[in-house]
Design a protein around this motif. Structure first.
Motif, PDB file in Angstrom:
ATOM      1  N   PHE A 254       0.798  -1.243   0.076  1.00 26.68           N
ATOM      2  CA  PHE A 254       0.112  -0.092  -0.047  1.00 26.68           C
ATOM      3  C   PHE A 254       0.995   1.378  -0.020  1.00 26.68           C
ATOM      4  O   PHE A 254       2.046   1.167   0.556  1.00 26.68           O
ATOM      5  CB  PHE A 254      -0.887  -0.084   1.215  1.00 26.68           C
ATOM      6  N   ALA A 255       0.482   2.222  -0.238  1.00 31.39           N
ATOM      7  CA  ALA A 255       1.108   3.555  -0.286  1.00 31.39           C
ATOM      8  C   ALA A 255       0.428   4.746   0.543  1.00 31.39           C
ATOM      9  O   ALA A 255      -0.862   4.614   0.432  1.00 31.39           O
ATOM     10  CB  ALA A 255       1.157   4.344  -2.007  1.00 31.39           C
ATOM     11  N   ALA A 256       1.124   5.338   1.085  1.00 36.05           N
ATOM     12  CA  ALA A 256       0.644   6.385   2.073  1.00 36.05           C
ATOM     13  C   ALA A 256       1.292   7.652   1.806  1.00 36.05           C
ATOM     14  O   ALA A 256       2.409   7.802   1.782  1.00 36.05           O
ATOM     15  CB  ALA A 256       0.675   5.934   3.382  1.00 36.05           C
ATOM     16  N   VAL A 257       0.502   8.902   1.416  1.00 36.14           N
ATOM     17  CA  VAL A 257       1.026  10.112   0.748  1.00 36.14           C
ATOM     18  C   VAL A 257       0.431  11.215   1.482  1.00 36.14           C
ATOM     19  O   VAL A 257      -0.419  11.315   1.800  1.00 36.14           O
ATOM     20  CB  VAL A 257       1.032  10.303  -0.684  1.00 36.14           C
ATOM     21  N   ALA A 258       1.449  12.257   2.053  1.00 36.26           N
ATOM     22  CA  ALA A 258       1.043  13.319   2.426  1.00 36.26           C
ATOM     23  C   ALA A 258       1.049  14.603   1.036  1.00 36.26           C
ATOM     24  O   ALA A 258       1.943  14.510   0.482  1.00 36.26           O
ATOM     25  CB  ALA A 258       1.797  13.823   3.573  1.00 36.26           C
ATOM     26  N   ASP A 259      -0.189  15.175   0.719  1.00 37.81           N
ATOM     27  CA  ASP A 259      -0.061  15.927  -0.304  1.00 37.81           C
ATOM     28  C   ASP A 259      -0.073  17.434  -0.281  1.00 37.81           C
ATOM     29  O   ASP A 259      -0.144  17.902   0.907  1.00 37.81           O
ATOM     30  CB  ASP A 259      -1.127  15.537  -1.487  1.00 37.81           C
ATOM     31  N   ALA A 260       0.036  18.032  -1.329  1.00 40.04           N
ATOM     32  CA  ALA A 260      -0.067  19.568  -1.277  1.00 40.04           C
ATOM     33  C   ALA A 260      -1.147  20.290  -0.375  1.00 40.04           C
ATOM     34  O   ALA A 260      -1.078  21.182  -0.293  1.00 40.04           O
ATOM     35  CB  ALA A 260       0.406  20.272  -2.671  1.00 40.04           C
ATOM     36  N   ASN A 261      -2.141  19.519  -0.545  1.00 40.97           N
ATOM     37  CA  ASN A 261      -3.389  19.943   0.372  1.00 40.97           C
ATOM     38  C   ASN A 261      -3.245  19.403   1.648  1.00 40.97           C
ATOM     39  O   ASN A 261      -4.387  19.815   2.249  1.00 40.97           O
ATOM     40  CB  ASN A 261      -4.742  19.353  -0.242  1.00 40.97           C
ATOM     41  N   SER A 262      -2.487  19.139   2.246  1.00 36.94           N
ATOM     42  CA  SER A 262      -2.139  18.535   3.598  1.00 36.94           C
ATOM     43  C   SER A 262      -3.133  17.325   3.791  1.00 36.94           C
ATOM     44  O   SER A 262      -3.724  17.103   4.887  1.00 36.94           O
ATOM     45  CB  SER A 262      -2.438  19.694   4.627  1.00 36.94           C
ATOM     46  N   VAL A 263      -3.588  16.540   2.762  1.00 37.45           N
ATOM     47  CA  VAL A 263      -4.254  15.502   2.931  1.00 37.45           C
ATOM     48  C   VAL A 263      -3.212  14.451   2.876  1.00 37.45           C
ATOM     49  O   VAL A 263      -2.536  13.930   2.053  1.00 37.45           O
ATOM     50  CB  VAL A 263      -5.367  15.382   1.945  1.00 37.45           C
ATOM     51  N   VAL A 264      -3.941  13.321   3.817  1.00 36.33           N
ATOM     52  CA  VAL A 264      -3.155  11.880   3.689  1.00 36.33           C
ATOM     53  C   VAL A 264      -3.785  11.028   2.898  1.00 36.33           C
ATOM     54  O   VAL A 264      -5.170  10.967   3.198  1.00 36.33           O
ATOM     55  CB  VAL A 264      -2.898  11.446   5.174  1.00 36.33           C
ATOM     56  N   THR A 265      -3.329  10.323   1.933  1.00 28.49           N
ATOM     57  CA  THR A 265      -3.995   9.309   1.115  1.00 28.49           C
ATOM     58  C   THR A 265      -3.519   8.212   1.294  1.00 28.49           C
ATOM     59  O   THR A 265      -2.100   7.912   1.019  1.00 28.49           O
ATOM     60  CB  THR A 265      -4.084   9.884  -0.600  1.00 28.49           C
ATOM     61  N   VAL A 266      -4.349   6.979   1.501  1.00 32.27           N
ATOM     62  CA  VAL A 266      -3.748   5.624   1.432  1.00 32.27           C
ATOM     63  C   VAL A 266      -4.396   5.191   0.138  1.00 32.27           C
ATOM     64  O   VAL A 266      -5.534   4.847  -0.070  1.00 32.27           O
ATOM     65  CB  VAL A 266      -4.060   5.201   2.783  1.00 32.27           C
ATOM     66  N   VAL A 267      -3.623   4.245  -0.612  1.00 32.20           N
ATOM     67  CA  VAL A 267      -4.012   3.720  -1.727  1.00 32.20           C
ATOM     68  C   VAL A 267      -3.501   2.313  -1.753  1.00 32.20           C
ATOM     69  O   VAL A 267      -2.094   1.939  -1.406  1.00 32.20           O
ATOM     70  CB  VAL A 267      -3.485   4.336  -3.184  1.00 32.20           C
ATOM     71  N   GLY A 268      -4.417   1.114  -2.132  1.00 34.44           N
ATOM     72  CA  GLY A 268      -4.012  -0.069  -2.172  1.00 34.44           C
ATOM     73  C   GLY A 268      -4.565  -0.693  -3.636  1.00 34.44           C
ATOM     74  O   GLY A 268      -5.439  -0.272  -4.093  1.00 34.44           O
ATOM     75  N   ALA A 269      -4.339  -1.976  -3.761  1.00 28.59           N
ATOM     76  CA  ALA A 269      -4.977  -2.634  -4.863  1.00 28.59           C
ATOM     77  C   ALA A 269      -6.503  -2.808  -4.745  1.00 28.59           C
ATOM     78  O   ALA A 269      -6.832  -2.731  -3.514  1.00 28.59           O
ATOM     79  CB  ALA A 269      -4.249  -3.992  -5.206  1.00 28.59           C
ATOM     80  N   GLY A 270      -7.202  -3.087  -5.757  1.00 24.56           N
ATOM     81  CA  GLY A 270      -8.520  -3.446  -5.440  1.00 24.56           C
ATOM     82  C   GLY A 270      -9.401  -2.233  -5.376  1.00 24.56           C
ATOM     83  O   GLY A 270     -10.678  -2.447  -4.757  1.00 24.56           O
ATOM     84  N   GLY A 271      -9.069  -1.084  -5.476  1.00 18.53           N
ATOM     85  CA  GLY A 271      -9.827   0.192  -5.197  1.00 18.53           C
ATOM     86  C   GLY A 271      -9.679   0.558  -3.952  1.00 18.53           C
ATOM     87  O   GLY A 271     -10.641   1.421  -3.539  1.00 18.53           O
ATOM     88  N   LEU A 272      -8.879   0.250  -3.121  1.00 16.59           N
ATOM     89  CA  LEU A 272      -8.607   0.688  -1.691  1.00 16.59           C
ATOM     90  C   LEU A 272      -8.096   2.178  -1.984  1.00 16.59           C
ATOM     91  O   LEU A 272      -7.064   2.433  -2.404  1.00 16.59           O
ATOM     92  CB  LEU A 272      -7.749  -0.004  -0.822  1.00 16.59           C
ATOM     93  N   HIS A 273      -9.060   3.167  -1.351  1.00 11.24           N
ATOM     94  CA  HIS A 273      -8.431   4.596  -1.575  1.00 11.24           C
ATOM     95  C   HIS A 273      -9.013   5.393  -0.270  1.00 11.24           C
ATOM     96  O   HIS A 273     -10.262   5.538  -0.222  1.00 11.24           O
ATOM     97  CB  HIS A 273      -8.816   5.331  -2.950  1.00 11.24           C
ATOM     98  N   LEU A 274      -8.369   5.725   0.636  1.00 10.99           N
ATOM     99  CA  LEU A 274      -8.753   6.408   1.958  1.00 10.99           C
ATOM    100  C   LEU A 274      -8.145   7.695   1.975  1.00 10.99           C
ATOM    101  O   LEU A 274      -6.804   7.838   1.651  1.00 10.99           O
ATOM    102  CB  LEU A 274      -8.326   5.605   2.957  1.00 10.99           C
ATOM    103  N   ARG A 275      -8.757   8.885   2.505  1.00 11.84           N
ATOM    104  CA  ARG A 275      -8.045  10.094   2.635  1.00 11.84           C
ATOM    105  C   ARG A 275      -8.336  10.586   3.896  1.00 11.84           C
ATOM    106  O   ARG A 275      -9.667  10.482   4.582  1.00 11.84           O
ATOM    107  CB  ARG A 275      -8.804  11.001   1.475  1.00 11.84           C
TER     108      ARG A 275
END
Length: 439
Positions: A254-275
């Protein structure tokens, strides 16, 4: 399961542990010992209360979903018009761990701090179920703590950005990505180790930005290299997660990213997408917006293109709203945003163009990213853009500004998707709200 703390705040006195830690029960269920009296076991009323608290938290995390507690204590999610997705069911499956945390709290009315802890438990629970080896070292919770702390940092007035890709088996994952177009792994000569303060060092987010590059972390928390990503320059690919897909569609990761909007995004296979924004986690399943569009009869490919474009505008914090009419219905219009001759000529030039053509010619985001209604047929052809909805005599049935009222009114002719300037996406159908996503 590691505690995920707010950055720069003291611990709340709540220790979050994986159910079954210190015991032999691999199922994670807490079993009373032989000498434990029945009086020490949670009462039925207490178990029901705990489940109700978790249900309230899940209703915040799952978009437009009502969560109820069944007679056997199982949590069930229901949403009108749109069935729950596989990733939403994953979050529901993580509920037992959250219920055990509730049982260990002196919970008074599900206070805000408790709700945040329970959201963390649900998210970490899903990730640990996907990466069992990393879970043994509490790696998902540790990484989320580090990335979340980074999302609160600012340098020179801008949000600090970076990200981590966690893999459950480094050797299998290396074999999967080796020679893959669009991915380049740069091993580190001297491995680093991730902890909650990993991103406190400026170099970690100066050299790895979370968009074009990610730290790769193994199940022992060691940083084995830096992954360079191709395609991150295209906002449509980023919004769809296509630039990450080759790294995630293999061995568990899984990937965990802090972006330019100060939002943490977690992405995984199969459509997993949490913010995580404004201190709360939300599930943003990428299949939900296309499902809404398909209710208006739009094909799967066109629905995916339009949904991705709207997600990219959400990431850019650019407002818009789109209508896909059904049965040749058209909302009542009051005019167009640009009534000039130039506006009329350019509108005529664009009418009838397909979503695919507009995307391939890099015109779709510019077309959508301005005031007024844009309308596509169910066949994906542009019918209208820059139109003004006539709201005279229409009661404001929904809270919000003029764009919300216009989107709700236009949905009497089909399905509308509205992107707010703060990135939230709302779908309407037949004048009522169908779905609300916080990206």
């Amino acid at each position: 399961m590691a505690v995920v703390q707010e950055p720069d705040t003291p611990a709340r006195g709540v220790a979050i542990t994986r159910a079954g830690d210190g015991g032999d029960d691999p199922s994670g269920d807490t079993q009373p010992s032989e000498d434990q009296s029945s009086d020490d076991r949670p009462s039925a009323d207490a178990r029901s209360r705990d489940a109700a608290v978790v249900a309230l938290v899940l209703e915040d995390v799952l978009p437009s979903t009502h969560v109820t507690v069944g007679p056997d204590g199982v949590l069930v999610g229901v949403r009108d018009g749109l069935p729950l997705t596989a990733t939403e069911e994953e979050l529901l499956a993580a509920a037992p761990a959250a219920r055990e945390v509730v049982a260990g709290m002196s919970l008074a009315g599900a206070q805000m701090s408790h709700r945040q802890v329970l959201e963390d438990v649900l998210v970490v629970g899903v990730l640990e179920a996907r990466l069992p080896t990393a879970a043994r070292g509490s790696v998902p919770g540790t990484v989320l703590s580090a990335v979340r702390a980074l999302s609160a940092r600012r340098e020179e007035g801008k949000a600090a950005c970076s990200g981590v890709l966690v893999v459950d088996d480094v050797g299998e994952w290396r074999a999967h990505v080796e020679g893959h177009d669009g991915l380049l792994l740069e091993p580190l000569a001297v491995p680093l180790t991730v902890d909650e303060r990993f991103f406190a060092h400026p170099a970690t987010h100066h050299y790895v930005d979370g968009r074009h590059s990610l730290f790769v972390v193994g199940p022992d928390r060691s940083v084995v290299g830096i992954l360079r990503l191709d395609g991150a320059h295209d906002p449509l690919r980023v919004a769809a997660g296509d630039h990450l897909a080759p790294a995630l569609d293999g061995p568990p990761a899984f990937a965990a990213v802090a972006d330019a909007n100060s939002v943490v995004t977690v992405v995984g296979a199969g459509g997993l997408h949490l913010r995580r924004r404004t201190s709360h986690w939300r599930l943003v399943d990428p299949t939900l917006l296309p499902r809404c569009l398909r209710l208006a009869g739009m094909g799967e490919g066109d629905a995916a293109i339009l949904a991705t474009a709207l997600s990219a505008l959400s990431d850019a914090r650019t407002g818009t709203f789109v209508l896909v009419p059904t049965a040749d219905r058209t909302p009542r219009l009051a005019g167009v945003v640009d009534p000039s001759r130039s506006g009329a000529v350019l509108l005529t030039h664009l009418l009838g163009r397909s979503l695919r053509e507009l995307r391939d010619r890099h015109a779709l985001l510019g077309l959508l990213g301005h005031d007024g209604l844009t309308m596509f047929s169910s066949a994906g052809e542009l019918l209208l853009t820059g139109a003004i909805i006539d709201l005279d005599g229409i009661d404001a049935a929904h809270s919000g500004g003029s764009r919300t009222h216009a989107a709700a009114s236009a949905s009497t002719a089909g399905v509308t998707l509205m992107v707010s300037a703060d990135g939230q996406i709302t779908a309407f159908s037949d004048g009522r709200q169908l779905l609300h996503l916080e990206r």
